[in-house]
Design a protein around this motif. Structure first.
Motif, PDB file in Angstrom:
ATOM      1  N   SER A 425      50.325  29.031  28.538  1.00  0.00           N
ATOM      2  CA  SER A 425      49.668  29.834  29.603  1.00  0.00           C
ATOM      3  C   SER A 425      49.906  30.881  29.720  1.00  0.00           C
ATOM      4  O   SER A 425      49.299  31.998  30.389  1.00  0.00           O
ATOM      5  CB  SER A 425      49.733  29.095  30.950  1.00  0.00           C
ATOM      6  N   LYS A 429      47.784  34.631  29.354  1.00  0.00           N
ATOM      7  CA  LYS A 429      47.578  35.646  30.287  1.00  0.00           C
ATOM      8  C   LYS A 429      47.871  36.879  29.474  1.00  0.00           C
ATOM      9  O   LYS A 429      47.176  38.032  29.727  1.00  0.00           O
ATOM     10  CB  LYS A 429      48.598  35.263  31.385  1.00  0.00           C
ATOM     11  N   ASP A 432      44.848  38.036  27.388  1.00  0.00           N
ATOM     12  CA  ASP A 432      43.673  38.336  28.568  1.00  0.00           C
ATOM     13  C   ASP A 432      44.051  39.804  28.841  1.00  0.00           C
ATOM     14  O   ASP A 432      43.123  40.423  28.883  1.00  0.00           O
ATOM     15  CB  ASP A 432      43.678  37.182  29.446  1.00  0.00           C
ATOM     16  N   ARG A 433      45.155  40.003  29.251  1.00  0.00           N
ATOM     17  CA  ARG A 433      45.604  41.487  29.541  1.00  0.00           C
ATOM     18  C   ARG A 433      45.131  42.379  28.512  1.00  0.00           C
ATOM     19  O   ARG A 433      44.729  43.431  28.815  1.00  0.00           O
ATOM     20  CB  ARG A 433      47.020  41.406  29.715  1.00  0.00           C
ATOM     21  N   ALA A 693      37.703  37.781  33.801  1.00  0.00           N
ATOM     22  CA  ALA A 693      39.115  36.933  33.990  1.00  0.00           C
ATOM     23  C   ALA A 693      39.463  37.062  35.497  1.00  0.00           C
ATOM     24  O   ALA A 693      39.181  37.946  36.307  1.00  0.00           O
ATOM     25  CB  ALA A 693      40.141  37.850  33.463  1.00  0.00           C
ATOM     26  N   ASN A 694      39.757  35.912  35.754  1.00  0.00           N
ATOM     27  CA  ASN A 694      40.138  35.736  37.343  1.00  0.00           C
ATOM     28  C   ASN A 694      41.635  34.999  37.018  1.00  0.00           C
ATOM     29  O   ASN A 694      42.043  34.193  36.742  1.00  0.00           O
ATOM     30  CB  ASN A 694      39.578  34.433  37.982  1.00  0.00           C
ATOM     31  N   TRP A 695      42.666  36.233  37.366  1.00  0.00           N
ATOM     32  CA  TRP A 695      44.030  35.845  37.249  1.00  0.00           C
ATOM     33  C   TRP A 695      44.626  35.794  38.677  1.00  0.00           C
ATOM     34  O   TRP A 695      45.798  36.288  39.029  1.00  0.00           O
ATOM     35  CB  TRP A 695      44.718  36.883  36.303  1.00  0.00           C
ATOM     36  N   GLU A 697      45.131  33.687  42.461  1.00  0.00           N
ATOM     37  CA  GLU A 697      45.838  32.333  42.656  1.00  0.00           C
ATOM     38  C   GLU A 697      44.740  31.695  43.161  1.00  0.00           C
ATOM     39  O   GLU A 697      45.069  30.356  43.361  1.00  0.00           O
ATOM     40  CB  GLU A 697      46.784  32.676  43.830  1.00  0.00           C
ATOM     41  N   PRO A 744      41.729  29.694  38.630  1.00  0.00           N
ATOM     42  CA  PRO A 744      42.990  30.472  38.274  1.00  0.00           C
ATOM     43  C   PRO A 744      43.116  30.649  37.031  1.00  0.00           C
ATOM     44  O   PRO A 744      43.343  29.468  36.303  1.00  0.00           O
ATOM     45  CB  PRO A 744      43.973  30.270  39.341  1.00  0.00           C
ATOM     46  N   GLY A 745      43.367  31.809  36.281  1.00  0.00           N
ATOM     47  CA  GLY A 745      43.620  31.813  34.749  1.00  0.00           C
ATOM     48  C   GLY A 745      42.524  31.634  33.952  1.00  0.00           C
ATOM     49  O   GLY A 745      42.603  31.519  32.677  1.00  0.00           O
ATOM     50  N   THR A 747      38.707  32.660  32.104  1.00  0.00           N
ATOM     51  CA  THR A 747      37.908  33.498  31.694  1.00  0.00           C
ATOM     52  C   THR A 747      36.427  33.119  31.321  1.00  0.00           C
ATOM     53  O   THR A 747      36.276  31.897  31.018  1.00  0.00           O
ATOM     54  CB  THR A 747      38.336  34.307  30.394  1.00  0.00           C
TER      55      THR A 747
END
Length: 947
Positions: A425, A429, A432-433, A693-695, A697, A744-745, A747
């Motif tokens: 995970s 991330k 995704d960045r 993307a939803n990073w 919380e 959370p996390g 996409t």
């Protein structure tokens, strides 16, 4: 009636044909990995074995990088580029073609470019100087000379310089020596001797210096300062070099040095088919991470004269910050600009042209260079970045967008955490960045070739997430690769869709003096920190503006049709923003005003640039610059804080507030960032691709407004592989709104269309009741891993297997299966949301013997349709943990697994350094592992949100 049936059939077939469909997964859309050959101790049988494992894990390609060796494997070492090494390369290329794996090759053993074939004349150089004071009528009594001070640094140990011979490559046992920088004590060759009087006279005394350094010259009247410049050997050695690759780093500023370096590869390649190599690779500049800097080349004076139009020797005091401040800044700027151009032309472009003779591309990490890295990236077929800051990442992708390069790559997950602590995970991330920063071709950092017979943990690299089959997360690694391939299949399609070109004020950075002559540019943080562009670039990201950085050379190539700006690569933009630049090259301003004449809108933040940089032909350039600025007659607009000057069919805007300026320019921001979402956008013939993307919380469920026209949109989840037509509606302002659900996390990808497309609806989930816990016992079975498999057991309450399985569980790294039964839960929905609670660290889920999904986190949920359930059901969750607990066991028992030459496993975090300064886990406690729960089922329905 028949006609109606035919129309219905046609409509049905049309809807079916237009149903969302994933793009094809290709070698290029899959992620690739950096593949370290430690000591090049490879053999054909093991190469085939490990390459097959990589291919099964859904990797698309490998980049061969030869590095230092493994202790105990010396008899297997193969010298870099030797005939045997080339034989291994040929086998790898053939196997790559058979397995569908692409192959790139780093063009050095380690980095930067260098090796034992680099002669002293071609090695990196530096400039040293000394000054002498002489009164009129006197002569200089001391010799004009400079003795190079000795330097020797090595990795993790000390070396006696007296035990080495010059040049370094002639020494034996270079793997053990692990040299970083070597300067021998010796006199340096004089480059020039210039005399400057207090009356402003300048004399060239170079020809008056004899071989012994004696100066035959009597000073005329006045007080004279003599500047003697000498050329030194920088001494930087190739970092992490493998056998046959140790030696001096090249002079990147010299075309001769670059040509000589590359000719050695031509010689090694002779008689071998290297056409299957897709690209040659350079792993960042990193010459000046030693003492001093590589700031000189033998032809510097001639190159400077040709490029800047004046003789640098006339202004040496200014170069060394000893003249008036304005002259200091201008000469320093010209010097740095010259260095930048030499690095661009004599190294990057020369290397790229050479690669074409072998039918190959170049992949280049330009960051860290003492140059305008946008221009270096632009001269690269595949610009490559690394890091964790989005503005840094965007330098490589901006150059790709502006110049029409289809791919921007990234060294990904280099140091996500300290060794053995990075979860899949965490890696997701990091991926995704990169994707959000415009990268569409991910390279993991990385995979060390490790023979299957090697004792666990195998052969490792010192700074990496170990993407190797010996890592327990390898069981679920293929899922991450499938996710990445799905995402990249969209992001490699279409064209960039960014509205704003953000001018990079390189000249403002060049004018700033420092402790040394050069500046090294690595995103905004290194080189531009403190300049207005730092806050402006971050603001644009936060507020949802799509933008690309652009350099002076690239600005000068922009053309426009009306208000649309088109860069050399064909990408369209709405406006160009200049972030409070103080100086600007004349050709840049000339083209900006020419673009405005043709109908473009150019925005100046805070102020228009006031002057030109540099010293050459200053009066002429400055006069023309001020003449152009005088044409701008700014007047207030109806928008407070924004002024406007009409220029031909276009305009120049001026104001302090960037969002207000851009609104005046007609640029719309993507307001979805206000909901905590992140995005990147690409355009295609019928609409746009959005990667969201939803990073945060918290989960997000709601309508988001898009700033591009759309009447329909397909929605794709690259992790679950669910797809369908998104729910879309028109907002009051006419803009489209799309409903998205993102944990959370998580996409998703929106594929919008300006026309109406029909197809199956996307399966949105609506929770219908409270979660129902699974309360039956679990059977826990350890499947694979070590150092030994703990015994099978019954578990009533889920907790870490480090607690459940005793001492064997504490040190176990591997995979275990949890199996339980449950009755069909109560609920009237379409199925149930299975939530595993906490998992350490990844999990595969089976329901009634059928695979449901693989979950990587941070959220571990999957929807189970009611049709897959029976009155009594079996659930199996197969969990893999990390390498950490087994490594702890090795360290506690003082088993020496750190068996590598050179850097040999340094720690990222100081608390993980042992008495020997190396990484250790002796102070760690076992990390939680396994299925931790609580595991619940929640009734849920598949439905569309209310309009």
């Amino acid at each position: 009636m028949k006609r109606s049936l035919a129309l219905l059939l046609f409509a049905s077939l049309t809807a079916q044909a237009q149903a969302p469909k994933w793009p094809a997964i290709t070698q290029q859309t899959k992620p690739w990995t950096r593949w370290w050959w430690e000591g090049s101790a490879v053999n054909k049988a093991d190469l085939t074995t490990v390459m097959t494992e990589y291919q099964k894990a859904n990797l698309g390609g490998l980049e061969i990088t030869t590095i230092y060796g493994v202790k105990g494997a010396e008899s297997q070492f193969i010298d870099f580029l030797s005939p045997k090494w080339m034989d291994m390369l040929s086998h790898t290329l053939a196997e790559g073609q058979r397995l569908g794996l692409g192959i790139d090759m780093a063009q050095a053993s380690g980095w930067p470019f260098g090796g034992p074939w680099v002669a002293p004349a071609d090695a990196s150089k530096y400039v040293a100087y000394t000054t002498y004071e002489v009164k009129g009528g006197a002569s200089l009594t001391e010799p004009v000379s400079f003795m190079q001070k000795p330097i020797i640094t090595a990795i993790n140990h000390k070396v006696d310089l007296k035990q080495l011979v010059d040049p370094v490559a002639k020494n034996k046992d270079l793997q053990t020596l692990a040299l970083d920088q070597v300067r021998f004590e010796k006199p340096l060759p004089l480059q020039t001797l210039m005399a400057y009087s207090d009356k402003g006279q300048v004399l060239d005394l170079t020809s008056k210096v004899a071989a012994d350094g004696k100066l035959s010259w009597t000073a005329p009247a006045g007080s004279w300062t003599l500047y003697a410049l000498f050329q030194g050997w920088h001494g930087k050695q190739v970092e992490r070099a493998g056998p046959g690759g140790e030696g001096d780093v090249i002079d990147h500023l010299s075309k001769t040095a670059t040509d000589h370096y590359l000719a050695y590869f031509d010689k090694a390649f002779a008689g071998h088919d290297v056409k299957p190599i897709r690209a040659f690779f350079n792993d960042s500049y990193e010459v000046d991470d030693a003492q001093g800097e590589a700031n000189w080349t033998p032809l510097m004076f001639a190159e400077f004269q040709k490029r800047r139009g004046y003789d640098l020797r006339q202004h040496l005091p200014a170069l060394f910050n000893k003249a008036a401040e304005d002259e200091n800044q201008r000469v320093l700027t010209d010097y740095r600009e010259t260095i930048s151009e030499l690095l661009l032309e004599n190294y990057t472009k020369t290397w790229g042209a050479w690669a074409k003779t072998h039918g190959a591309l170049i992949r280049n990490q330009a960051h860290g260079s003492p140059a305008n890295i946008l221009d270096l990236y632009a001269a690269t077929d595949i610009p490559e970045t690394e890091g964790e800051n989005l503005t840094r990442i965007k330098f490589a992708s901006s150059a790709a967008h502006v110049t029409g390069k289809p791919l921007a790559s990234a060294e990904t997950a280099t140091w996500e955490n300290d060794h053995f602590l990075s979860k899949l995970s965490d890696v997701k991330k990091a991926i995704d960045r990169m994707l959000l920063g415009g990268v569409n071709h991910v390279f993991y950092h990385g995979t060390a070739y490790s023979p299957p017979a090697a004792k666990w943990p195998g052969w490792l690299f010192y700074a990496a997430v170990e993407f190797n089959p010996q890592n327990p997360f390898w069981t679920d690694f293929g899922k991450l690769n499938q996710y990445t391939a799905r995402a990249q299949s969209f992001l490699q399609a279409g064209q960039p869709s960014t509205d704003v070109l953000l001018y990079l004020p390189q000249s403002d950075a060049y004018t700033r003096p420092g402790k040394v002559l050069l500046q090294h540019f690595d995103g905004i943080e290194h080189g531009f920190k403190g300049l207005p562009i730092e806050t402006t670039s971050e603001l644009l990201l936060t507020k949802g503006y799509g933008y690309d950085f652009i350099s002076d050379k690239q600005v000068q190539q922009i053309k426009n049709t009306g208000s649309t700006l088109t860069t050399s690569g064909g990408a369209p933009y709405q406006t160009l923003l200049v972030p409070n630049a103080h100086v600007m090259p004349l050709p840049t301003l000339q083209n900006l005003l020419k673009l405005a004449q043709g109908g473009a809108t150019i925005a100046f933040q805070h102020q228009a640039p006031a002057d030109v940089p540099g010293l050459g032909a200053l009066a002429t350039r400055r006069a023309e610059f001020k003449k152009l600025l005088a044409q701008l007659k700014f007047a207030d607009t109806k928008t407070a804080g924004v002024q406007q000057a009409a220029v031909g069919k276009g305009r120049i805007l001026l104001g302090d507030d960037v969002p207000t300026l851009l609104a005046q320019a007609g640029v719309k921001r993507e307001t979805l960032t206000d909901q905590g979402l992140q995005f990147i956008r690409r355009r295609h013939a019928k609409g746009h691709y959005y990667f969201l993307a939803n990073w945060g919380e918290k989960p997000y469920a709601g309508w988001i407004t898009l700033q591009t026209p759309a009447k329909s949109s397909a929605l794709y989840n690259p992790m679950t592989e669910q797809t369908g037509m998104a729910n879309i509606r028109a907002a009051a302002n006419g803009l489209p709104e799309v409903y998205v659900q993102l944990a959370p996390g998580e996409t998703c990808i929106l594929d919008t269309n300006e026309g109406t497309i029909n197809g199956p609806a996307y399966p949105y989930l609506t929770v219908a009741a409270a979660p129902q816990p699974l309360t039956n016992p679990w059977e826990l079975s350890f499947l694979s891993g070590g150092p030994e498999l703990p015994a099978k057991q019954q578990v009533k309450e889920l907790t870490s297997w480090t607690t459940l399985a005793g001492d064997a569980g504490k040190k176990f790294s591997g995979t275990a299966a949890y199996t339980t039964t449950f009755a069909l839960p109560q609920g009237s929905g379409d199925g149930f949301l299975l939530d595993l609670g906490r998992v350490a660290q990844s999990a595969r889920v089976q329901v009634n013997g059928q695979p449901a999904t693989t979950l990587l986190g941070p959220v571990y949920q999957v929807f189970v349709p009611k049709s897959q359930l029976k009155a009594s059901n079996t659930l199996t969750v197969t969990v893999s943990n990390l390498m950490a607990n087994r490594i702890e066991d090795l360290d506690r028992n003082h088993v020496d697994w750190k068996i590598f030459y050179n850097t040999n496993m340094p720690a990222k975090l100081k608390e993980n350094r042992g008495a020997d300064g190396l990484f250790t886990t002796e102070k760690w406690s076992p990390l939680e592992s396994g299925l931790l729960g609580p595991v619940t089922l929640t009734p849920a329905s598949i439905s569309a949100p209310v309009q």
